[in-house]
Scaffold this motif. Structure first.
Motif: not given
Length: 339
Positions: A52-53, A311-315, A319-323
């Motif tokens: 992500d970074f 991260i998981t498939e749901n993440d 569209n989840e990220d670190y923050f």
């Protein structure tokens, strides 16, 4: 000898074994990272925060691919031979270090002879000691009585791909350490592509500002807590202990495979009851049987803290990220640290 030749030879010698390992066509890490043009850096990463970074700091100048598929265990994952050959042809492989990724330690000497530059994101971070053991208080009698059992347990773990950690590798959960990781990434990108220095610096400063804000929120949350003890399935939170004063009562050690002895398990249960802990914290790893035993014995309610190793498939779907994940962790902490 080139790494492709090395791995091709190994493939021939071990074809029967490897035939059943990591060959799923749905594993996205088997796909070659394609270079867009000479102005794009091709980068492989390991744990999710590094991925992500790198994307955030590199922006349009990088093409980033994680070695890990969604749901992979960083402590035990082994990439396929095809992925290792793709890594050898990339510009960078950016990894956490601190003993987290076994395949890096096994292939470091071979990869050093290839085109790819290896970047250790933990470089410069002050690492906490990690004995891959359970940080639970025992009196001397318990220690002596349990010594043989504990030694046998440690011996078995060393035989399981040496999943002991001399240092705690979970540095990315501490935002101050994460700033240093991001800075190492920025410096590596700048050295490789000086023409994009201003872009990398601007993007890094944006990441740094968000991490500093996250650090302040974590400080406020712990300072306002009614109690500091947390019961966790996996000892991922040593840096929160060190930075913010939390006390993790862990069921498994630094590696999820390191489960407690019977005597240690009883101590965990007694300690949780002593502190009237209401919640048991699972990360995104599958729930282990021993953690389920503790849940039943302590009558605690399960909640999730995301340790961001992967991260998981749901993440991915969300569209989840670190923050966004860390902000959810903050909400969970506020809940479990109140009476």
């Amino acid at each position: 000898m080139k790494i492709k030749s090395i791995y091709f030879t190994i493939l021939l010698l071990t074809a029967a074994f490897l035939g059943g390992c990591n060959t799923s066509p749905s594993n996205k890490t088997d796909q070659t990272v394609n270079k867009n043009d000479d102005n794009t850096l091709t980068i492989f990463t390991t744990i999710y925060p590094i991925e992500d970074f790198t994307k955030k700091i590199g922006g349009k100048h990088v093409e980033v691919k994680s070695v890990y598929p969604a749901g992979a265990d960083a402590h035990t994952f082994e990439p396929t031979m095809r992925t290792m050959m793709d890594i050898a042809d990339a510009d960078f492989i950016i990894f956490n270090g601190a003993g987290l990724e076994p395949f890096i330690d096994k292939t470091k000497s071979s990869l050093s002879k290839e085109k790819v530059t290896m970047i250790e994101a933990s470089n410069g971070v002050e690492l906490l000691s990690g004995h891959d053991d359970h940080d639970h208080e025992h009196d001397e009698a318990d220690h002596d009585d349990d010594k043989a059992d504990h030694d046998d347990h440690d011996h078995a773990e060393v035989g399981h791909d040496d999943h002991h950690h001399d240092k705690d590798p979970h540095i990315w959960l501490d935002p101050i350490n994460a700033i240093k990781m991001a800075e190492n990434i920025k410096d590596a990108l700048t050295e490789a592509m000086p023409s994009a220095k201003d872009d990398f610096e601007k993007n890094f400063q944006e990441v740094k500002q968000k991490l500093e804000q996250l650090d302040q929120e974590l400080q406020k949350t712990v300072e306002a807590a009614d109690h500091k003890e947390i019961l966790v399935s996996h000892a991922s939170y040593g840096y929160w202990e060190h930075r913010y004063g939390l006390k993790q009562i862990s069921i498994s050690g630094l590696s999820p495979e390191n489960e407690p002895s019977q005597k240690q398990l009883q101590t965990i249960i007694e300690t949780a009851k002593e502190h009237n802990i209401a919640y048991i914290i699972y990360d995104q790893n599958p729930v282990t049987k021993v953690a389920d035993v503790v849940k039943k014995e302590t009558r605690t309610t399960p909640v999730t803290l995301h340790n961001l190793e992967y991260i998981t498939e749901n993440d991915l779907k969300n569209n989840e990220d670190y923050f966004s994940i860390m902000n959810k962790n903050l909400d969970t902490l506020k809940k479990i640290l109140s009476k």
